[in-house]
Design an enzyme around this catalytic site. Structure first.
Site, PDB file in Angstrom:
ATOM      1  N   TYR A   1       0.844  -1.204   0.000  1.00 43.25           N
ATOM      2  CA  TYR A   1       0.000   0.000   0.000  1.00 43.25           C
ATOM      3  C   TYR A   1       0.885   1.261   0.000  1.00 43.25           C
ATOM      4  CZ  TYR A   1      -3.069   3.735   1.384  1.00 43.25           C
ATOM      5  OH  TYR A   1      -3.740   4.941   1.410  1.00 43.25           O
TER       6      TYR A   1
ATOM      7  N   THR B   1      -1.980  12.001   2.250  1.00 40.86           N
ATOM      8  CA  THR B   1      -2.012  10.550   2.037  1.00 40.86           C
ATOM      9  C   THR B   1      -3.162   9.989   2.870  1.00 40.86           C
ATOM     10  OG1 THR B   1      -0.244  10.309   3.699  1.00 40.86           O
ATOM     11  CG2 THR B   1       0.413  10.209   1.393  1.00 40.86           C
TER      12      THR B   1
ATOM     13  N   SER C   1      -5.548  14.543   4.078  1.00 39.84           N
ATOM     14  CA  SER C   1      -6.391  13.940   3.034  1.00 39.84           C
ATOM     15  C   SER C   1      -7.844  13.802   3.485  1.00 39.84           C
ATOM     16  CB  SER C   1      -5.836  12.550   2.700  1.00 39.84           C
ATOM     17  OG  SER C   1      -6.766  11.815   1.934  1.00 39.84           O
TER      18      SER C   1
ATOM     19  N   GLN D   1      -6.964  18.547   1.869  1.00 41.74           N
ATOM     20  CA  GLN D   1      -7.067  18.014   0.505  1.00 41.74           C
ATOM     21  C   GLN D   1      -8.472  17.483   0.281  1.00 41.74           C
ATOM     22  OE1 GLN D   1      -6.781  14.159  -0.127  1.00 41.74           O
ATOM     23  NE2 GLN D   1      -7.738  14.689  -2.076  1.00 41.74           N
TER      24      GLN D   1
ATOM     25  N   LYS E   1      -4.329  19.779  -7.647  1.00 47.07           N
ATOM     26  CA  LYS E   1      -3.292  18.741  -7.548  1.00 47.07           C
ATOM     27  C   LYS E   1      -3.570  17.606  -8.529  1.00 47.07           C
ATOM     28  CE  LYS E   1      -1.213  15.543  -4.195  1.00 47.07           C
ATOM     29  NZ  LYS E   1      -1.670  14.207  -4.578  1.00 47.07           N
TER      30      LYS E   1
ATOM     31  N   HIS F   1       0.328  11.493  -8.599  1.00 47.00           N
ATOM     32  CA  HIS F   1      -0.192  10.727  -7.467  1.00 47.00           C
ATOM     33  C   HIS F   1       0.799   9.649  -7.004  1.00 47.00           C
ATOM     34  CE1 HIS F   1      -4.265  10.747  -5.550  1.00 47.00           C
ATOM     35  NE2 HIS F   1      -3.816   9.639  -5.004  1.00 47.00           N
TER      36      HIS F   1
ATOM     37  N   ARG G   1       0.471   6.225  -8.724  1.00 46.58           N
ATOM     38  CA  ARG G   1      -0.625   5.335  -8.338  1.00 46.58           C
ATOM     39  C   ARG G   1      -1.859   5.499  -9.216  1.00 46.58           C
ATOM     40  NH1 ARG G   1       0.725   3.953  -2.874  1.00 46.58           N
ATOM     41  NH2 ARG G   1      -1.331   3.926  -1.917  1.00 46.58           N
TER      42      ARG G   1
ATOM     43  N   GLY H   1       5.423  12.426  -0.167  1.00 49.18           N
ATOM     44  CA  GLY H   1       4.489  11.425   0.336  1.00 49.18           C
ATOM     45  C   GLY H   1       5.292  10.371   1.075  1.00 49.18           C
TER      46      GLY H   1
END
Ligand code: FMN
Length: 363
Positions: A4, A58, A86, A107, A231, A255, A258, A309
């Site tokens: 992950y 995140t 996030s 975010q 973003k 990202h 991802r 991140g």
């Protein structure tokens, strides 16, 4: 859990590119230049920050440790850099906002009806968030093959994934002893019978409108009067469109590899994006930042600041808030050292002609 954190989408070609793009640039250091003062501090939204960095949003940090969003916020506050929380975080926005000295940004993911993002935006304003970051490139969830490999057809962890978790008892006790983390900031929007961890994640994912468009950005701009960032931008035309829609900043990036596979990296388009935007907006990049030298390259090629991140999540996973502080400290000390090695005294003195791309050698 490691997948992950580390994983990308598809063939992970974007993920790969995000690191390689930095490796393609070499410095041509100056010598006999005054290196006595090596200052890497900057202004972010008009306020001093010890380095040109913000912690990237995140989601699901609660899978790494309990109260991980608060720990990230504490590490960011100590270094005087913003923490972008996030929509899919696990600690409540108001609890994160209470971290002393925090520069708190929110975010936004748009999902469900208009009233959901409106409520989240108003709440972020009330919680004192300094800026809003709309993530626009994740309305369709990236094809993350490691994720598919770990799940049953109905979206639950399969036997190999559960067996793997059982082999990490220390993590299980430390992180999950009070159950799986909850998406605390949005769980009230989820139907009552879908509020378990996996059900809620799947439900929210299904509710993300695939039709999200520039009109939506315009409506968000209208409602949120403080600084607004877009973003997930990787096309130069979109940089221009974002400026036309009145954003205060654009965060270039894919990202962390991802989402779209085989995309360019933020660094690839940064110099042209800067030419296009001039000084009209703040221009940040995200994806692949692991070293202070990466941040210097980003600055030299036109970025005002970068987002990390994984680099700061590694610190979090190792030692919680102290680990986040240490990760930021390492990035900063690498920047200071490398700036001196390059014969440059401060970030404003960095220029693109300090660096040359490997494919343009010899000059
Ligand atoms: C574990 C993880 C979760 C993420 N969750 C979000 C998210 O909730 N919202 C978002 O806008 N970006 C999310 N991202 C992307 C990051 O904000 C950032 O763009 C990316 O991590 C940058 O790449 P780096 O990890 O190489 O620094 C996530 C990235 C990772 C690694």
């Amino acid at each position: 859990m490691l997948e992950y954190l580390e994983g990308g989408a598809g063939q992970e070609a974007t993920l790969d590119r995000e690191r390689k793009a930095f490796a393609e640039w070499r410095a041509m250091p100056f010598t006999l230049s005054d290196e006595a003062c090596r200052d890497v501090s900057v202004k972010i939204l008009g306020r001093s920050a010890s380095l040109p960095l913000a912690l990237a949003p995140t989601g699901l940090n609660g899978i790494f440790m309990r109260n991980a969003d608060i720990a990230l916020a504490q590490g960011a506050a100590e270094a005087g850099v913003p923490f972008i929380q996030s929509t899919m975080s696990n600690d409540r926005m108001e609890d994160v906002a209470a971290v002393p000295g925090l520069r708190h940004w929110w975010q936004l993911y748009v999902f469900g009806g208009e009233e959901i993002w409106q409520e989240l935006v108003d709440r972020a304003d009330r919680a004192g968030c300094e800026a809003l970051v709309l993530t626009s490139n994740a309305q369709i969830f990236g094809q993350r093959e490691w994720d598919e490999r770990n799940r049953t057809a109905s979206g639950f962890p399969n036997l190999p994934a559960l067996t793997d978790a059982a082999r990490h008892p220390r993590w299980l006790v430390r992180t999950l002893s009070r159950g799986l983390p909850e998406f605390s900031n949005v769980i009230d929007f989820v139907p009552k019978d879908k509020r378990s961890f996996f059900d809620s994640a799947n439900w929210i994912r299904e509710q993300m409108p695939k039709s999200l468009a520039w009109d939506d950005l315009a409506r968000i701009r209208e409602r949120w009067r403080k600084p607004l960032f877009l973003k997930g931008v990787l096309n130069l035309k979109d940089v221009s469109r974002a400026i036309e829609h009145g954003v205060d900043g654009v965060i270039l990036g894919g990202h962390g590899g991802r989402q779209a596979d085989w995309a360019v990296s933020a660094l690839d388009i940064l110099p042209r994006a800067r030419e296009l935007s001039g000084d009209d907006i703040a221009l940040y990049i995200s994806g692949g930042i692991r070293r202070g030298s990466d941040i210097l390259k980003a600055r030299a090629l036109g970025a005002d600041a970068v987002l990390t991140g994984r680099a700061t999540l590694y610190g979090l996973c190792a030692f919680g808030a102290a680990g986040v502080s240490r990760a930021i400290e390492l990035l900063q000390s690498e920047m200071v050292n490398e700036l001196g090695q390059y014969g440059v005294s401060n970030l404003d003195a960095l220029s693109p002609d300090l660096f040359v791309r490997e494919d343009r050698l010899p000059l």
